[in-house]
Enzyme design. Structure first.
Site, short mmCIF file in Angstrom:
data_model
loop_
_atom_site.label_atom_id
_atom_site.label_comp_id
_atom_site.label_asym_id
_atom_site.label_seq_id
_atom_site.Cartn_x
_atom_site.Cartn_y
_atom_site.Cartn_z
N LYS A 188 17.17 -16.44 55.22
CA LYS A 188 16.59 -16.35 56.57
C LYS A 188 15.98 -14.98 56.81
CE LYS A 188 18.73 -14.88 60.63
NZ LYS A 188 19.87 -14.77 61.54
N SER A 219 24.04 -16.61 69.11
CA SER A 219 23.54 -16.06 70.37
C SER A 219 22.59 -17.09 70.99
CB SER A 219 22.85 -14.72 70.09
OG SER A 219 22.31 -14.20 71.27
C1 R5P Z 1 22.30 -11.99 62.57
O1 R5P Z 1 22.20 -11.35 61.54
C2 R5P Z 1 23.58 -12.63 63.00
O2 R5P Z 1 24.48 -12.72 61.92
C3 R5P Z 1 23.36 -13.99 63.58
O3 R5P Z 1 22.79 -14.83 62.60
C4 R5P Z 1 22.43 -13.94 64.76
O4 R5P Z 1 22.77 -12.89 65.61
C5 R5P Z 1 22.46 -15.24 65.52
O5 R5P Z 1 21.56 -15.13 66.60
P1 R5P Z 1 20.83 -16.41 67.16
O6 R5P Z 1 21.89 -17.40 67.49
O7 R5P Z 1 20.09 -15.89 68.36
O8 R5P Z 1 19.90 -16.88 66.09
#
Ligand code: R5P
Length: 290
Positions: A188, A219
């Site tokens: 990702k 989040s």
């Molecule tokens: C990012 O590196 C974190 O590990 C999470 O993948 C990320 O913060 C998730 O955020 P969201 O739910 O907004 O994609």
């Protein structure tokens, strides 16, 4: 015996930890003045106890952080021998470095602020800045201990399905998940300006399996929605999203269900309808070890 002073966001979790340890839970009176200034007052006895202010800094991260500082100061004024913070979900942990010129190092600003209010050490759970491994780190002169909810979380989610396959929704989750078996990784990336999530599209050997995506936090849900879109093409039998910290901003849970997640499971570092796993025992153990 230590005393626990609950932050507004972690009243239930504080109660659970106090119950496990059999220690006092200090009652906090709190209100906001008409201009929104916060007021707190401790109404229990602290004397020369080691005091732990326990509060996640979500929701309302800035006022939650400031509340912890007020509680720490009140504990010192009430005669606490030491004051430590237990911050199960620590906001600003994702800005643990400067990614672009002109940015602040937000995590260190938070740590310095907590230190200035008399907090001498911090205990946190699966903090983003510790995901590469290690249990203890010193930042800005403050000892930070990171404990993990993943063993409890993984036990719970793998027991809910028949043929679990663990998926790291980004490369950084591979290391923390390795001890639970084979981990398939999604490559990702996120646009630092827009926040948009993209990922390498490819097939995964998950046909008929129960896919379990595990992230440190959910989040806005973009990461999980993208992961579901990619993996669903490989025809798994079911998909589960789980995380240590479930923020579920802007209807993230609904978006994940629409994307095909059959289950969403998180811990109680942040209380929500999905908090099926409690980190109370992990925190209590770490407090005893300290
Ligand atoms: C990012 O590196 C974190 O590990 C999470 O993948 C990320 O913060 C998730 O955020 P969201 O739910 O907004 O994609």
């Amino acid at each position: 015996m230590p005393v626990i002073i609950p932050g507004a966001n972690s009243a239930k979790l504080s109660g659970r930890v106090a119950q496990i340890l059999g220690c006092a839970l200090i009652k906090v009176e709190r209100k906001n003045f008409p201009d929104a200034d916060q007021y707190v007052r401790l109404t229990g006895k602290i004397d020369r106890a080691d005091a732990f202010v326990l509060g996640s800094t979500w929701p309302n991260q800035d006022s939650a952080l400031f509340e912890l500082m007020l509680l720490a100061d009140a504990a010192i004024m009430s005669g606490a021998k030491t004051v430590s913070a237990i911050i199960p979900y620590m906001s600003y942990s994702r800005q643990d470095k400067r990614f672009l010129d002109g940015e602040p190092l937000s995590l260190d600003v938070v740590i310095r602020a907590l230190k200035s209010s008399g907090i001498s050490s911090i205990l946190t759970v699966d903090s983003h800045f510790m995901r590469a491994g290690g249990k203890i780190v010193t930042r800005e002169g403050v000892k930070i201990t990171n404990v993990s909810a993943y063993p409890l979380l993984m036990k719970k989610v793998t027991s809910m399905v028949g043929r679990p396959v663990i998926i790291a929704p980004d490369r950084s989750m591979e290391a923390p998940l390795k001890e639970f078996g084979e981990v398939l990784v999604i490559e990702k990336s996120r646009d630092r300006m827009t926040g948009a999530v993209s990922a390498v599209e490819k097939g995964y050997p998950v046909e008929g399996a129960d896919v379990i995506f595990v992230d440190d936090m959910i989040s806005a849900g973009g990461t999980m929605v993208k992961a579901a879109a990619i993996l669903s093409k490989s025809k798994p039998s079911s998909m589960t999203a789980c995380c240590a910290h479930g923020l579920f901003v802007d209807g993230a849970d609904g978006k994940m269900k629409e994307a095909g997640m059959a289950r969403i499971v998180s811990t109680d570092t942040i209380e929500s309808a999905y908090s099926e796993v409690s980190v109370a025992s992990v925190i209590a153990e770490a407090m005893v070890e300290e």
